[in-house]
Design an enzyme around this catalytic site. Structure first.
Site, PDB file in Angstrom:
ATOM      1  N   LYS A  14       0.773  -1.292   0.044  1.00  0.00           N
ATOM      2  CA  LYS A  14      -0.047  -0.009   0.010  1.00  0.00           C
ATOM      3  C   LYS A  14       0.895   1.082  -0.152  1.00  0.00           C
ATOM      4  CE  LYS A  14      -2.425  -0.641   3.930  1.00  0.00           C
ATOM      5  NZ  LYS A  14      -1.958  -1.902   4.280  1.00  0.00           N
ATOM      6  N   THR A  15       1.954   1.197   0.777  1.00  0.00           N
ATOM      7  CA  THR A  15       2.715   2.482   0.902  1.00  0.00           C
ATOM      8  C   THR A  15       3.472   2.681  -0.225  1.00  0.00           C
ATOM      9  OG1 THR A  15       3.034   1.902   3.367  1.00  0.00           O
ATOM     10  CG2 THR A  15       4.462   3.403   2.370  1.00  0.00           C
ATOM     11  N   LYS A  31      -1.852   9.417   6.262  1.00  0.00           N
ATOM     12  CA  LYS A  31      -2.214   7.921   6.863  1.00  0.00           C
ATOM     13  C   LYS A  31      -2.688   8.291   8.208  1.00  0.00           C
ATOM     14  CE  LYS A  31      -0.275   3.430   8.229  1.00  0.00           C
ATOM     15  NZ  LYS A  31       0.233   2.250   7.756  1.00  0.00           N
TER      16      LYS A  31
HETATM   17  C1  LIG Z   1       2.273  -2.858  11.774  1.00  0.00           C
HETATM   18  C2  LIG Z   1       1.799  -2.075  10.717  1.00  0.00           C
HETATM   19  N1  LIG Z   1       1.595  -0.690  10.788  1.00  0.00           N
HETATM   20  C3  LIG Z   1       0.713  -0.044  10.237  1.00  0.00           C
HETATM   21  O1  LIG Z   1       0.464   1.150  10.324  1.00  0.00           O
HETATM   22  N2  LIG Z   1      -0.144  -0.956   9.682  1.00  0.00           N
HETATM   23  C4  LIG Z   1       0.432  -2.549  10.149  1.00  0.00           C
HETATM   24  C5  LIG Z   1      -0.712  -2.777  11.142  1.00  0.00           C
HETATM   25  C6  LIG Z   1      -1.284  -4.073  10.493  1.00  0.00           C
HETATM   26  C7  LIG Z   1      -2.256  -4.748  11.386  1.00  0.00           C
HETATM   27  C8  LIG Z   1      -2.768  -6.030  10.968  1.00  0.00           C
HETATM   28  C9  LIG Z   1      -3.418  -6.604  11.875  1.00  0.00           C
HETATM   29  C10 LIG Z   1      -4.268  -8.090  11.330  1.00  0.00           C
HETATM   30  O2  LIG Z   1      -4.755  -7.931  10.331  1.00  0.00           O
HETATM   31  O3  LIG Z   1      -3.798  -9.161  11.933  1.00  0.00           O
END
Ligand SMILES: C[C@@H]1NC(=O)N[C@@H]1CCCCCC(=O)O
Length: 202
Positions: A14-15, A31
């Site tokens: 995504k980023t 974000k």
């Molecule tokens: C660590 C990452 N940092 C962020 O801002 N997005 C990610 C977080 C993802 C969460 C996923 C939870 C899940 O689906 O299990």
């Protein structure tokens, strides 16, 4: 245009895709919820790769976890009503995929619904993506969230593209190639597709 970039999973690109779009369109990046802010955050990556204007996060937490949990560990709580749509043309990136919890009642998809802007779904191009992509599309559709299309990230796989378009009743807006060394120059060399140029009016 204001677009919400979501994904079929975390770490799906995504980023990278947000940086690519911001670099070629000059759009602002936002974000609103970031988890894991002790190393490099996604806003800093987009700023470096796309020289984009960055709007500050509304919620930013230290632990790289699902937002509901990261908030709790930082003795905080995510109130999505405090996340407002910016005035300008903007690419808004979620954290994780659609059904990631933000608090005890709401998920990322509820934020998308609240903001009322269309969504681009970023998915991997590799085997397994058809299932993940169709599930994500279904979750968007039952909530009447408009979907602009899908961007496949990784090695080109025509079979996956066709199946996603056919069963998902959507368009694959781009197949973003695998880039070994991601840099501003490398992103610049990958031109936006005509479908994306039409969406972002560039
Ligand atoms: C660590 C990452 N940092 C962020 O801002 N997005 C990610 C977080 C993802 C969460 C996923 C939870 C899940 O689906 O299990």
């Amino acid at each position: 245009m204001k677009v919400f970039i979501t994904g079929t999973d975390t770490d799906i690109g995504k980023t990278l895709i947000s940086s690519w779009i911001c670099l070629h369109t000059g759009y602002t990046y936002f974000k609103p919820i970031q988890t894991g802010n002790t190393m490099t955050v996604d806003s800093a990556i987009v700023e470096r790769l796309a020289s984009a204007k960055i709007l500050p996060e509304i919620y930013s937490y230290s632990q790289p976890l699902a937002p509901h949990l990261a908030a709790k560990l930082d003795n905080s709580f995510i109130d999505i009503s405090l996340i407002k749509l910016p005035e300008e043309e903007v690419v808004i990136e979620g954290a994780g995929g659609l059904m990631v919890p933000l608090n005890e009642k709401q998920m990322m998809v509820d934020l998308m619904k609240q903001l009322q802007i269309p969504v681009i779904l970023v998915a991997s191009s590799k085997l397994g993506t058809i299932n993940h992509t169709l599930l994500s599309l279904e979750a968007l559709r039952i909530r009447n969230i408009p979907v602009l299309g899908v961007i496949l990230n990784g090695d080109y796989d025509c079979n996956n593209k066709e199946a996603i378009e056919f069963f998902g009743k959507t368009r694959v807006l781009a197949c973003f190639p695998k880039i070994l060394h991601v840099s501003r120059d490398a992103l610049f060399k990958v031109k936006l597709t005509k479908e994306l140029r039409a969406i972002f009016q560039v």
